[in-house]
Design an enzyme around this catalytic site. Structure first.
Site, PDB file in Angstrom:
ATOM      1  N   ASP A 169      27.429  99.699  98.217  1.00 45.51           N
ATOM      2  CA  ASP A 169      27.785 100.693  99.229  1.00 45.51           C
ATOM      3  C   ASP A 169      27.131 100.309 100.547  1.00 45.51           C
ATOM      4  OD1 ASP A 169      29.404 102.534  97.739  1.00 45.51           O
ATOM      5  OD2 ASP A 169      27.591 103.224  96.726  1.00 45.51           O
ATOM      6  N   ARG A 232      12.153  97.900 109.770  1.00 42.41           N
ATOM      7  CA  ARG A 232      10.905  98.140 110.485  1.00 42.41           C
ATOM      8  C   ARG A 232      10.090  99.146 109.678  1.00 42.41           C
ATOM      9  NH1 ARG A 232      11.942  94.160 112.841  1.00 42.41           N
ATOM     10  NH2 ARG A 232      12.076  93.781 115.107  1.00 42.41           N
ATOM     11  N   ASP A 255       8.744  94.141 103.389  1.00 41.81           N
ATOM     12  CA  ASP A 255       8.359  93.068 104.311  1.00 41.81           C
ATOM     13  C   ASP A 255       7.737  93.642 105.567  1.00 41.81           C
ATOM     14  OD1 ASP A 255       8.227  90.318 105.187  1.00 41.81           O
ATOM     15  OD2 ASP A 255       9.831  90.822 106.598  1.00 41.81           O
ATOM     16  N   GLU A 260       1.227  98.454 110.655  1.00 38.35           N
ATOM     17  CA  GLU A 260       1.410  97.015 110.531  1.00 38.35           C
ATOM     18  C   GLU A 260       0.626  96.300 111.620  1.00 38.35           C
ATOM     19  OE1 GLU A 260       5.069  94.034 111.246  1.00 38.35           O
ATOM     20  OE2 GLU A 260       5.489  95.543 109.706  1.00 38.35           O
ATOM     21  N   HIS A 279       5.749  90.658 106.933  1.00 38.81           N
ATOM     22  CA  HIS A 279       6.734  90.611 108.013  1.00 38.81           C
ATOM     23  C   HIS A 279       7.144  89.164 108.295  1.00 38.81           C
ATOM     24  CE1 HIS A 279       8.263  92.831 111.840  1.00 38.81           C
ATOM     25  NE2 HIS A 279       9.136  91.934 111.407  1.00 38.81           N
ATOM     26  N   GLY A 282      12.045  86.798 109.375  1.00 43.06           N
ATOM     27  CA  GLY A 282      12.640  85.829 110.290  1.00 43.06           C
ATOM     28  C   GLY A 282      11.783  84.610 110.532  1.00 43.06           C
TER      29      GLY A 282
END
Length: 316
Positions: A169, A232, A255, A260, A279, A282
């Site tokens: 979904d 985030r 992540d 943070e 994190h 990327g």
């Protein structure tokens, strides 16, 4: 007449940039250091330093009287967007669509598979020289809900296709139809959450999505479901999540966290059923080549007087 371009990657390391003499652009390297590379008032195109935090990202904005484009190297713009109010009207804010989809989707699938198949338990078993066999959940035949069906959410679904999920979904800010099927509006989450075995968060951080995953959201998730956050940290209410994982009803793979970086001693570190990565969605070998291509393409369009791509907001 030249226009300054602030780059967090040295210009000589980016193939395809418009030649300074021909384009009227002057390249200045600034990766968030204490000293600015030139007068911010002369900057026309600002590429925001990557992963340096909002304080550094926003520091030169108040002095950028001539800036026309602000380009992030992140998919989200929450690090820079709050500071744009000091800029003149008409400044275009662009995100890094096309840079992070593959890496972030890879990590999302890694977190799903590692959590379901018990990989953290196996690693601890290896450290302790213990053979921790047994039966573990598979991704096959599971129902997955992707919250934030933009380019990253779509890339996650592309990679799910090989895993024989029972259903996928999709949820975005507003309803639409995608190539893979219907995309539901955020307002439909209450009816979608109870049937999902895995919920993957890919949504940008906005006022609408801050603490989207609150106690009510989590309560609607089915017993034993897995929450994966590659969006985030503040999209999730950490206190509410802790209540669910400490009670053993849900598991999570994160992540990103709130706060943070996650400080030493925080209860999330040792909460049962929680897998944490720092994190790194990327932060892979795919980042620099794609970031360089994005910068070169955007500046080629800018120098030619053409519209830049990936515009997510315009000041004023």
């Amino acid at each position: 007449m030249t226009a300054d371009v602030w780059l967090p990657i040295p210009a000589e390391e980016i193939d395809g940039l418009p030649a300074p003499g021909d384009s009227g652009l002057a390249y200045r390297f600034w990766d968030g250091g204490a000293e600015f590379p030139a007068d911010p008032a002369d900057c026309a195109f600002y590429v925001v330093p990557y992963m340096k935090g909002p304080q550094i990202a926003q520091r030169p904005l108040a002095r950028m009287a001539s800036v026309r484009v602000v380009q992030t190297l992140s998919a989200g713009t929450d690090q820079i967007a709050p500071g744009l109010g000091v800029l003149a009207p008409g400044v275009r804010l662009c995100n890094a669509k096309g840079v992070h989809e593959a890496s972030t989707a890879e990590l999302a699938l890694t977190l799903v598979l590692a959590s379901l198949r018990g990989v953290p338990r196996f690693v601890r078993g290896q450290d302790a020289e213990e053979w921790r066999s047994g039966f573990y959940p598979a991704l096959a035949d599971k129902s997955v809900l992707i919250v934030g069906y933009g380019s990253i959410g779509s890339a996650v679904e592309d990679r799910l296709a090989a895993f024989e999920c029972a259903r996928v979904d999709r949820v975005a800010r507003s309803a639409r139809t995608s190539a893979r099927g219907p995309v539901h509006a955020l307002s439909e989450l209450p009816s979608l959450l109870p049937r999902a075995d895995v919920v993957v968060l890919c949504t940008p951080l906005t006022e609408q999505t801050r603490h989207l995953v609150d106690a009510g959201f989590l309560a609607r998730m089915k017993d034993g479901a897995l929450l994966v956050n590659v969006a985030r940290g503040p999209v999730v209410d950490t206190k509410a999540l802790l209540a669910e994982v400490e009670g053993g009803r849900l598991t999570a793979a994160l992540d990103v966290t709130d706060p943070e970086p996650l400080p030493s001693g925080h209860p999330l570190w040792h909460a049962p059923g929680v897998l944490i990565t720092p994190h790194v969605g990327g932060s892979t070998s795919a980042f620099l080549p794609r970031a360089r291509r994005l910068i070169a393409g955007q500046l080629t369009r800018f120098a030619a007087g053409e519209a830049v791509e990936n515009v997510v907001a315009v000041t004023g």
